[in-house]
Write a protein that holds these residues in place. Sequence first.
Motif, PDB file in Angstrom:
ATOM      1  N   LEU A 118       0.848  -1.200   0.000  1.00 30.23           N
ATOM      2  CA  LEU A 118       0.000   0.000   0.000  1.00 30.23           C
ATOM      3  C   LEU A 118       0.879   1.245   0.000  1.00 30.23           C
ATOM      4  N   HIS A 122       1.177   4.053  -3.037  1.00 29.24           N
ATOM      5  CA  HIS A 122       0.492   5.295  -2.657  1.00 29.24           C
ATOM      6  C   HIS A 122       0.614   6.330  -3.787  1.00 29.24           C
ATOM      7  N   PRO A 123      -0.520   6.943  -4.188  1.00 27.11           N
ATOM      8  CA  PRO A 123      -0.522   7.772  -5.398  1.00 27.11           C
ATOM      9  C   PRO A 123       0.384   8.997  -5.333  1.00 27.11           C
ATOM     10  N   THR A 124       0.598   9.570  -4.146  1.00 32.32           N
ATOM     11  CA  THR A 124       1.455  10.762  -4.105  1.00 32.32           C
ATOM     12  C   THR A 124       2.764  10.534  -3.351  1.00 32.32           C
ATOM     13  N   ASN A 125       2.695   9.812  -2.229  1.00 31.65           N
ATOM     14  CA  ASN A 125       3.925   9.647  -1.445  1.00 31.65           C
ATOM     15  C   ASN A 125       4.614   8.314  -1.691  1.00 31.65           C
ATOM     16  N   ASN A 129       5.579   5.847  -7.365  1.00 32.22           N
ATOM     17  CA  ASN A 129       5.289   7.090  -8.077  1.00 32.22           C
ATOM     18  C   ASN A 129       6.376   8.145  -7.865  1.00 32.22           C
ATOM     19  N   PRO A 140       1.946  10.154 -13.084  1.00 37.13           N
ATOM     20  CA  PRO A 140       1.923   8.692 -12.962  1.00 37.13           C
ATOM     21  C   PRO A 140       0.541   8.222 -12.528  1.00 37.13           C
ATOM     22  N   PRO A 141       0.161   6.990 -12.888  1.00 36.49           N
ATOM     23  CA  PRO A 141      -1.175   6.504 -12.537  1.00 36.49           C
ATOM     24  C   PRO A 141      -1.354   6.380 -11.030  1.00 36.49           C
ATOM     25  N   ALA A 142      -2.622   6.403 -10.617  1.00 36.26           N
ATOM     26  CA  ALA A 142      -2.930   6.276  -9.186  1.00 36.26           C
ATOM     27  C   ALA A 142      -3.207   4.822  -8.840  1.00 36.26           C
ATOM     28  N   LEU A 144      -3.846   1.890  -7.283  1.00 30.34           N
ATOM     29  CA  LEU A 144      -4.954   1.169  -6.647  1.00 30.34           C
ATOM     30  C   LEU A 144      -6.284   1.884  -6.800  1.00 30.34           C
ATOM     31  N   ALA A 145      -6.268   3.140  -7.252  1.00 24.33           N
ATOM     32  CA  ALA A 145      -7.526   3.856  -7.446  1.00 24.33           C
ATOM     33  C   ALA A 145      -7.959   3.814  -8.895  1.00 24.33           C
ATOM     34  N   MET A 229      -5.842  -4.587   0.809  1.00 29.98           N
ATOM     35  CA  MET A 229      -5.335  -3.525  -0.058  1.00 29.98           C
ATOM     36  C   MET A 229      -6.430  -2.684  -0.693  1.00 29.98           C
TER      37      MET A 229
END
Lengths: 289, 458
Positions: A118, A122-125, A129, A140-142, A144-145, A229
């Motif tokens: 996870l 993580h999409p930003t941290n 990514n 970059p893609p997010a 898990l979302a 997840m």
Amino acid sequence: MSNKWAIALYVLPALVLILGLIYIPIAMTGYYGLTEWNGIGAQKWIGFDNYSALLQDSVFWKSALHSLLLAAFSCVSLLLYLIVALILSGRIKGANLLRKIYLIPMLLSSVAIAQLWLKIFHPTNGVLNSVLVSLGFDNPPAWLADTSLVLYAIFIPILWQYAGFYILIYYAALKNIPSSLEEAARIDGANAWQIAFRVKLPLIMEVIKVTIVLAFVGSLKYFDLIYVMTDGGPNNSSEVIASYMYHKAFKAFDFGYGSAVGFFLLVVCLVATWLIRRATATKDSIQYS
Amino acid sequence: MNKKAIAPIMLVTGLSVALAGCGGGSDNGNASPSASSAGSSSASASASAPASSPASSDKKVTINMMHLWPEGSSAQQNKIVNQIIKEYQDEHPNVTIKQEVLENEQYKSKMKVLSASNKLPDVGMTWAAGYLQPFVEGNLFAPVDDLLQGELKDKFVSGTTEAYAINGKTYALPLEFNITPVYYNKKIFEKYNLKAPTTYAEFQEVVKTLTQNGVAPIALGNKDRWTGSLWYMYLADRIAGSQTLADAITGKVSFKDAGLVQAAKEVQTLVDENAFNKGFNGLSNDEGKSEFLNGKAAMYMMGTWELPNFTTNQDIPQEFRDSVGFFKFPTVDGGKGNIDSWVGGPGVGLFVAENSAVKEEAKSFVEYFVKRWGEQSVTDAGVIPATKVDTASIQLPQLYIDLLNEMNKATSITLFADVQMKASAAETHLNQIQALFGKAVTPDQFADEHDKAIAAGQ
């Protein structure tokens, strides 16, 4: 007399456990699947209504497709594990150390692995990514979302989680092959490829078949990593049969329907096992020694 | 002896072992207190009480309690629970209270498993309305109306106990009362020269300015889904009006009401404007919240149970806590909503199990607990209890007082949709919320699915 009593005595503890924890609950699940029940009140017998609803349930079929995809993916990844095992079993430096490194993910609990990945996704941290951004990908893609990516994103930790287990099995099987066979082949002028494909692989075929069944059926009933997840989301795009069963029974309070899904899963697993065993059955197993 | 004779014996033994396994801990009424569970270190305090005394008031009693405030994620609440239990045991040396603590989602699952086997703890926590209903229909909770006539009479904020009433009987006593403001980071707002919006147009300006400056406007963790439901509910409330929203949830009005569909459209517009942090549909509420706590996102909509983190919780830097303000969800131009109507309502309440062996003792413990909770939760935890709060006599953080005043001014409070609806409809609602935010459904489909699910539940 004494003999039979002794047998019964020795068999009893295991039999009690298996009956109480597996077969009786299976029978009960089968029964609940034929009722309308919210888990608390009275059970209402509705025959096969749950199953006919199941067949028309698009989310169920979506989750079944995801389970099958996962199963197919697991079987393909067996190839990768096999290659790694072949390399390790050859005389390469540090094979012992590498083998232990591959085994480590298996020693972690699924929840710990899920938490770890996870953070990676993580999409930003997240690590992934952050690396992508520093390499110049602005958006970059997010992971898990993203409904179109999430399933494949989850496959990666699953691949990673089970690598150690299958590599260990293959490695042990390969080490069992008498070295005399390999030496004989080499004297006859076989190269490394030929030794691997003509000598070693046929000899561990039985083991490979077992791992295919393990991987396929294990994937069909896979639950834990996905539950932690993504919980099957977003929008059911990572839902598998087992997580769908959980949602129906424990979130939507529909134990009857959840039990029907569970029982269906059992049947699918049995049929899959039988089919794989049949498809891979050979009359005579190869033995050189 | 032949095989045929052995088989049934083994079967019967197997069954009885399996049943015994399921039945473990069923007769806790006279269980010894020595087997106290982790978490209640004082549980053995009553062990020294005279055991041979014939008087019924001195009879040793163990009350099992299950709650959802673990030490890690709800530190303040957990501390108070332990404190109240200790006090109660000191005052009633013959009573031992055993705790079982689980995290929110696990708690809900365990409640269902225990209900199915009729093994609920003597005292536990429940939510109101739709969540409560199956337990009441299954005859698992005891009515607690008698407690409302005793010491606790007129102690509750009006409208809170009513949410736990089914067919004229009250089945739980609420502990919390919440409304849902939008918290915002004053520092970020100052930096970009923004002020708290009062109209939706202003709100959209704020969102626009923040995104242009590379700040995520809103922190949201929509993996948990009820978090996104709050945003939809507010938009629906402000556009279609509180009454329409309430009627739609109970099935009196279709979700295809123009205002409600408009609200769903607005949600998707916000998504298009990148109003929410990246990847919100894959993040849990805690992950979403951390975006706000670490200053990466400027706004965060959450219930007042989150207040301790912005006022008294020492684990969060003072500097950040001082920079948190709140605003009411802005009004939408031409909408029917009122700025003083809120989404919120009572949170968890305490129930007493119908088949508890120590029902009377459990009830008097609940009465004591609710009373003490009302006093202590204000000062120690900084959460808002369902009992009336006297703000004059105690020193409280300004944020807390402001929100409490807002609550008293509220024209209406709409209970969280997923709590109001029946379990299966709630599950559809939550899934549809995630789909709406993920743009997997259109506002019209969203409305259709809701109507279908709510009609099916009736």
